[in-house]
Write an enzyme that holds these catalytic residues in place. Structure first.
Site, mmCIF file in Angstrom:
data_model
loop_
_atom_site.group_PDB
_atom_site.id
_atom_site.type_symbol
_atom_site.label_atom_id
_atom_site.label_comp_id
_atom_site.label_asym_id
_atom_site.label_seq_id
_atom_site.Cartn_x
_atom_site.Cartn_y
_atom_site.Cartn_z
ATOM 1 N N ALA A 100 -15.340 46.232 15.794
ATOM 2 C CA ALA A 100 -14.524 45.709 16.886
ATOM 3 C C ALA A 100 -13.121 45.404 16.366
ATOM 4 C CB ALA A 100 -15.169 44.459 17.461
ATOM 5 N N GLY A 143 -19.467 46.506 15.678
ATOM 6 C CA GLY A 143 -19.462 47.014 17.047
ATOM 7 C C GLY A 143 -19.631 48.510 17.115
ATOM 8 N N GLU A 146 -23.313 49.094 16.903
ATOM 9 C CA GLU A 146 -23.893 48.671 18.184
ATOM 10 C C GLU A 146 -23.592 49.692 19.278
ATOM 11 O OE1 GLU A 146 -23.722 43.842 17.975
ATOM 12 O OE2 GLU A 146 -21.798 44.895 17.992
ATOM 13 N N GLU A 166 -21.010 41.531 10.383
ATOM 14 C CA GLU A 166 -20.421 40.362 11.040
ATOM 15 C C GLU A 166 -20.608 39.084 10.232
ATOM 16 O OE1 GLU A 166 -21.423 43.298 14.339
ATOM 17 O OE2 GLU A 166 -22.381 42.585 12.493
#
Length: 292
Positions: A100, A143, A146, A166
């Protein structure tokens, strides 16, 4: 290779390395709609496979809000297009998506996350009606990992790396990283990935069930498109029912899943495509599906 132009204002990048785009044959522009952070195209010999390419090379395709909004718009467009039978999502050979956009979320607060329903717009991939294939090269981290797991099938290049780092940023996965890895790979492997931030390579990802197949990096997008072309030869109606059945197995108990599958199987007997498929088999000819 046909590309689409820009529509959104420039946004903050988090990383600064160039990436080389993957090559795929048989491109044509999907529509006049323009994007900045992605490329949206129709590919394949019959132009019946949609290809969405994440296009923030200087940021290693970091997933900013603008990029995810564009992905949602493109998915909605291709879901409505009767000519499209499957959708492929890819990045560059260096990075599918390195995570992200940390700069974009750095100063978020708990209250802003709750009231703004932070990351809610990331779920469009998982909600797409048509099959979505991730063609992953390079880094798929945080991300990015994911995002790949939201797709229905993952093909990986042999240099791909997957991970949920993360924990090193003082937070945890927020778009399914702790949940989908556990369902796909089991508790022990998911715990190791999420608690250490360690990456796994494409071969290990395939062994763990995260990835369907591994190909040379310069072939993975072509192979994903070929898969999309094969899926596109079948009845779109039946493909959607089959996708729903598999996803139900992924999300519910075995007993409920078996009941759902049986009822969807029964439902196919109300369709013209089921009758055409079985009739063509008996008559030893290719079926002509009409999506009815």
């Amino acid at each position: 290779m046909a590309s689409i132009g820009k529509i959104f204002a420039s946004r903050t990048c988090t990383l600064a390395k160039a990436a080389k785009a993957s090559n795929v044959r048989f491109y044509c522009a999907a529509s006049p709609k323009a994007f900045e952070f992605i490329k949206a195209e129709l590919v394949g010999e019959k132009k019946n496979v949609a290809l969405i390419t994440l296009n923030r090379p200087k940021a290693l395709n970091a997933l900013c809000n603008g990029l995810m909004n564009e992905v949602s718009q493109a998915l909605e467009q291709f879901d409505r297009d009767d000519k499209v039978g499957a959708i492929v999502i890819t990045g560059s050979e260096k990075a599918f998506a390195a995570g992200a956009d940390i700069k974009e979320m750095q100063n978020n607060t708990y209250s802003k996350c709750i009231t703004g329903n932070f990351l809610n717009n990331w779920t469009s991939v998982a909600k797409a009606q048509k099959p979505v294939i991730a063609a992953v090269n390079g880094y798929a981290l945080g991300g990015g990992c994911e995002f790949a797991m939201m797709c229905d099938i993952i093909y990986a290049g042999d240099k791909a790396k997957f991970g949920q780092p993360e924990i090193a940023l003082g937070t945890i996965p927020g778009a399914g990283g702790s949940q989908r890895t556990t369902r796909v790979m089991g508790k022990s492997k998911a715990m190791e990935m999420c608690l250490t931030g360690n990456m796994i390579n494409a071969e290990e990802a395939e062994r763990s069930g995260l990835v369907s197949k591994v190909f040379p990096a310069d072939k993975v997008v072509d192979e994903a498109v070929k898969l999309g072309e094969k899926i596109s030869t079948f009845s779109p109606l039946i493909v959607q029912l089959c996708k729903e059945a598999v996803n139900t197995a992924y999300e519910t108990t075995l007993n409920e899943g078996l009941k759902f599958e049986r009822r969807h199987f029964h439902a196919t007997f109300s369709t013209k495509d089921r009758l055409e498929g079985m009739t063509a088999f008996v008559e030893k000819r290719a079926p002509k599906f009409t999506n009815e």
